[in-house]
Write an enzyme that holds these catalytic residues in place. Structure first.
Site, PDB file in Angstrom:
ATOM      1  N   TYR A  62      34.691  21.935  58.316  1.00 23.21           N
ATOM      2  CA  TYR A  62      33.759  22.406  57.289  1.00 23.21           C
ATOM      3  C   TYR A  62      32.306  22.061  57.659  1.00 23.21           C
ATOM      4  CZ  TYR A  62      37.751  23.491  54.248  1.00 23.21           C
ATOM      5  OH  TYR A  62      38.918  24.020  53.719  1.00 23.21           O
ATOM      6  N   SER A 231      40.090  29.067  47.052  1.00 21.10           N
ATOM      7  CA  SER A 231      39.318  30.161  46.420  1.00 21.10           C
ATOM      8  C   SER A 231      39.850  30.509  45.024  1.00 21.10           C
ATOM      9  CB  SER A 231      39.284  31.417  47.293  1.00 21.10           C
ATOM     10  OG  SER A 231      38.560  31.180  48.467  1.00 21.10           O
ATOM     11  N   LEU A 233      38.463  30.309  42.121  1.00 22.29           N
ATOM     12  CA  LEU A 233      37.490  30.954  41.223  1.00 22.29           C
ATOM     13  C   LEU A 233      37.180  32.377  41.680  1.00 22.29           C
ATOM     14  CD1 LEU A 233      34.965  27.983  40.730  1.00 22.29           C
ATOM     15  CD2 LEU A 233      36.423  28.995  38.954  1.00 22.29           C
ATOM     16  N   ALA A 234      37.867  32.822  42.727  1.00 17.43           N
ATOM     17  CA  ALA A 234      37.606  34.152  43.281  1.00 17.43           C
ATOM     18  C   ALA A 234      36.116  34.332  43.553  1.00 17.43           C
ATOM     19  CB  ALA A 234      38.137  35.243  42.346  1.00 17.43           C
ATOM     20  N   GLY A 236      33.680  33.557  41.956  1.00 16.60           N
ATOM     21  CA  GLY A 236      32.877  33.925  40.780  1.00 16.60           C
ATOM     22  C   GLY A 236      33.019  35.371  40.336  1.00 16.60           C
ATOM     23  N   LYS A 237      33.955  36.113  40.951  1.00 18.65           N
ATOM     24  CA  LYS A 237      34.097  37.550  40.637  1.00 18.65           C
ATOM     25  C   LYS A 237      34.335  37.833  39.161  1.00 18.65           C
ATOM     26  CE  LYS A 237      35.575  39.970  44.691  1.00 18.65           C
ATOM     27  NZ  LYS A 237      36.648  40.544  45.468  1.00 18.65           N
TER      28      LYS A 237
HETATM   29  N1  LIG Z   1      43.065  25.993  53.441  1.00 24.79           N
HETATM   30  C1  LIG Z   1      42.264  26.990  53.721  1.00 24.79           C
HETATM   31  O1  LIG Z   1      42.517  27.796  54.630  1.00 24.79           O
HETATM   32  C2  LIG Z   1      41.014  27.149  52.921  1.00 24.79           C
HETATM   33  C3  LIG Z   1      40.205  28.295  53.057  1.00 24.79           C
HETATM   34  C4  LIG Z   1      39.049  28.392  52.267  1.00 24.79           C
HETATM   35  C5  LIG Z   1      38.716  27.367  51.383  1.00 24.79           C
HETATM   36  N2  LIG Z   1      39.502  26.253  51.284  1.00 24.79           N
HETATM   37  C6  LIG Z   1      39.211  25.146  50.314  1.00 24.79           C
HETATM   38  O2  LIG Z   1      39.113  25.728  49.021  1.00 24.79           O
HETATM   39  C7  LIG Z   1      37.857  25.376  48.425  1.00 24.79           C
HETATM   40  C8  LIG Z   1      37.403  26.487  47.508  1.00 24.79           C
HETATM   41  O3  LIG Z   1      37.205  27.677  48.225  1.00 24.79           O
HETATM   42  P1  LIG Z   1      36.054  28.725  47.857  1.00 24.79           P
HETATM   43  O4  LIG Z   1      34.749  28.069  47.879  1.00 24.79           O
HETATM   44  O5  LIG Z   1      36.301  29.908  48.712  1.00 24.79           O
HETATM   45  O6  LIG Z   1      36.502  29.071  46.367  1.00 24.79           O
HETATM   46  P2  LIG Z   1      35.979  29.382  44.903  1.00 24.79           P
HETATM   47  O7  LIG Z   1      36.062  28.128  44.124  1.00 24.79           O
HETATM   48  O8  LIG Z   1      36.786  30.539  44.480  1.00 24.79           O
HETATM   49  O9  LIG Z   1      34.466  29.879  45.039  1.00 24.79           O
HETATM   50  C9  LIG Z   1      33.381  29.017  45.110  1.00 24.79           C
HETATM   51  C10 LIG Z   1      32.213  29.806  45.645  1.00 24.79           C
HETATM   52  O10 LIG Z   1      31.922  30.870  44.743  1.00 24.79           O
HETATM   53  C11 LIG Z   1      30.585  30.752  44.242  1.00 24.79           C
HETATM   54  N3  LIG Z   1      30.576  31.078  42.813  1.00 24.79           N
HETATM   55  C12 LIG Z   1      31.463  30.697  41.871  1.00 24.79           C
HETATM   56  N4  LIG Z   1      31.139  31.206  40.677  1.00 24.79           N
HETATM   57  C13 LIG Z   1      30.002  31.942  40.867  1.00 24.79           C
HETATM   58  C14 LIG Z   1      29.183  32.718  40.009  1.00 24.79           C
HETATM   59  N5  LIG Z   1      29.461  32.859  38.707  1.00 24.79           N
HETATM   60  N6  LIG Z   1      28.103  33.320  40.543  1.00 24.79           N
HETATM   61  C15 LIG Z   1      27.826  33.179  41.859  1.00 24.79           C
HETATM   62  N7  LIG Z   1      28.567  32.447  42.725  1.00 24.79           N
HETATM   63  C16 LIG Z   1      29.652  31.838  42.235  1.00 24.79           C
HETATM   64  C17 LIG Z   1      30.225  29.283  44.463  1.00 24.79           C
HETATM   65  O11 LIG Z   1      28.810  29.170  44.560  1.00 24.79           O
HETATM   66  P3  LIG Z   1      28.079  27.873  43.905  1.00 24.79           P
HETATM   67  O12 LIG Z   1      28.399  26.720  44.807  1.00 24.79           O
HETATM   68  O13 LIG Z   1      26.656  28.278  43.903  1.00 24.79           O
HETATM   69  O14 LIG Z   1      28.650  27.697  42.537  1.00 24.79           O
HETATM   70  C18 LIG Z   1      30.945  28.983  45.758  1.00 24.79           C
HETATM   71  O15 LIG Z   1      30.222  29.481  46.870  1.00 24.79           O
HETATM   72  C19 LIG Z   1      36.925  25.096  49.612  1.00 24.79           C
HETATM   73  O16 LIG Z   1      35.853  24.232  49.285  1.00 24.79           O
HETATM   74  C20 LIG Z   1      37.896  24.415  50.560  1.00 24.79           C
HETATM   75  O17 LIG Z   1      38.041  23.057  50.210  1.00 24.79           O
HETATM   76  C21 LIG Z   1      40.653  26.142  52.038  1.00 24.79           C
END
Ligand SMILES: NC(=O)c1ccc[n+]([C@@H]2O[C@H](COP(=O)([O-])OP(=O)(O)OC[C@H]3O[C@@H](n4cnc5c(N)ncnc54)[C@H](OP(=O)(O)O)[C@@H]3O)[C@@H](O)[C@H]2O)c1
Length: 326
Positions: A62, A231, A233-234, A236-237
């Site tokens: 990361y 992911s 929270l999708a 933020g979708k």
């Molecule tokens: N095992 C794997 O292969 C794998 C792959 C990917 C991720 N992960 C893990 O899963 C965690 C979460 O993944 P993710 O970050 O993809 O998931 P997420 O929780 O679905 O999305 C978070 C992202 O969406 C943005 N976001 C959320 N709500 C929003 C809104 N209303 N408006 C604008 N932007 C918004 C956040 O920005 P802000 O920060 O500005 O809120 C952040 O960039 C990662 O940190 C990691 O630890 C694991």
């Protein structure tokens, strides 16, 4: 029926949400992290702790190691924290460099070397949980077993798990590895529905479009392997991000989520996560926002899961699928 999450059954964690630390430390470039990045990570960790999150998810890759380094700085400033939280990290992916493409590596040497890097960057003596990040087609289970045995006996890792793996891949590894895996981390959300679709599409033409390993949910539930959703929270979708270019059913689902949130006097994030947490597998969402306000907006998720009805769950699912069930 009161249900207990598999991680709690094993005494590892009872944190219903975990904070994903992938955004910590700035970009995925060669630029070093700054003091501002440390401050941002501190604020995110404080916000997480304030809503009862005590589990944190990392990976060696990361932000090219900066996420772990910055988290290490947060721990340095709060040495009491280490024993109050659960730290999970991952290894097994090698990023592309020069002419070499991104690749996977489950060799004993790579695993041992990676964990030394995890611990050094985080400034800690042990990882609570180590996950193998993505399946390596060249895996030799005995080699992984040797690495894990060494990590366990030296006290560097307490529990092991996997990410993005099918049941047969887990079984193949477990033949050689005596410790039963505690975790499987997969993409699951209202925007990534294969984990539900594969159940309803057995023997259906539509099932050929579903990409989820047959029997995986059932296997993890039977074996008490904690399913973690990445992911969740999708991105933020459904909770306020600009989605004007998304298909109509996604826009309608976002409206539905926001209407439900208003009716239930909660946040859209709590509805989106509550939908995942309603699932009887006791899925643990790994939220990836680093915005303290958005982290706090997730606080009501567990309560919303407990209040959600079966009809509401299906209404959200069918809306997000964009097609009726068979
Ligand atoms: N095992 C794997 O292969 C794998 C792959 C990917 C991720 N992960 C893990 O899963 C965690 C979460 O993944 P993710 O970050 O993809 O998931 P997420 O929780 O679905 O999305 C978070 C992202 O969406 C943005 N976001 C959320 N709500 C929003 C809104 N209303 N408006 C604008 N932007 C918004 C956040 O920005 P802000 O920060 O500005 O809120 C952040 O960039 C990662 O940190 C990691 O630890 C694991």
């Amino acid at each position: 029926m009161t249900k207990v999450m598999p991680l709690a059954k094993r005494g590892i964690s009872n944190s219903r949400l975990a904070l994903g630390c992938m955004p910590f430390g700035g970009g995925w470039d060669a630029e070093p992290f700054t003091e501002q990045h440390v401050k941002e990570a501190e604020a995110a960790v404080e916000a997480a702790l304030s809503i009862g999150i005590t589990m944190f998810d990392h990976a060696d890759i990361y932000t090219k190691g900066k996420a772990e380094q910055v988290f290490g700085r947060v721990l340095q400033a709060r040495p009491d924290l280490r024993e109050q939280i659960v730290i999970q990290s991952k290894c097994g992916i090698q990023l592309g460099e020069g002419d070499l493409p991104g690749r996977f590596n489950f060799s004993k040497e790579h695993i041992l070397h990676s964990v030394d890097g995890n611990l050094e960057r985080l400034g800690i003596d042990y990882l609570d949980v180590l996950l193998l990040h993505r399946p390596d087609p060249l895996v030799e289970p005995e080699e992984v077993a040797e690495a894990f045995a060494k990590l366990k006996s030296s006290g560097k890792v307490r529990y092991f798990g996997v990410s993005n793996m099918s049941a047969s891949q887990i079984k193949f590894l477990q033949q050689a590895i005596p410790d039963s895996f505690a975790v499987n981390q997969l993409e699951m959300s209202l925007n990534h529905l294969h984990f539900v679709d594969h159940v309803v599409h057995v023997n259906q033409q539509a099932g050929t479009e579903v990409n989820f390993a047959e029997g995986l949910m059932e296997y993890c539930r039977t074996e008490d392997i904690q399913l973690q959703a990445w992911s969740p929270l999708a991105q933020g979708k459904f909770s306020g991000r600009d989605i004007k270019d998304e298909p109509k059913h996604i826009q309608q689902t976002a409206q539905l989520v926001q209407q439900m949130a208003a009716d239930k006097e909660t946040t859209a994030e709590a509805i989106v996560l509550g939908w995942l947490m309603y699932h009887p597998a006791m899925i643990q969402p790994i939220i990836g926002t680093s915005n303290p306000e958005r982290i706090k907006a997730c606080a009501d998720a567990e309560r919303q899961a407990s209040l959600m009805t079966r009809d509401e769950w299906y209404t959200l699912y069918v809306s997000a699928r964009g097609t009726l069930l068979p």
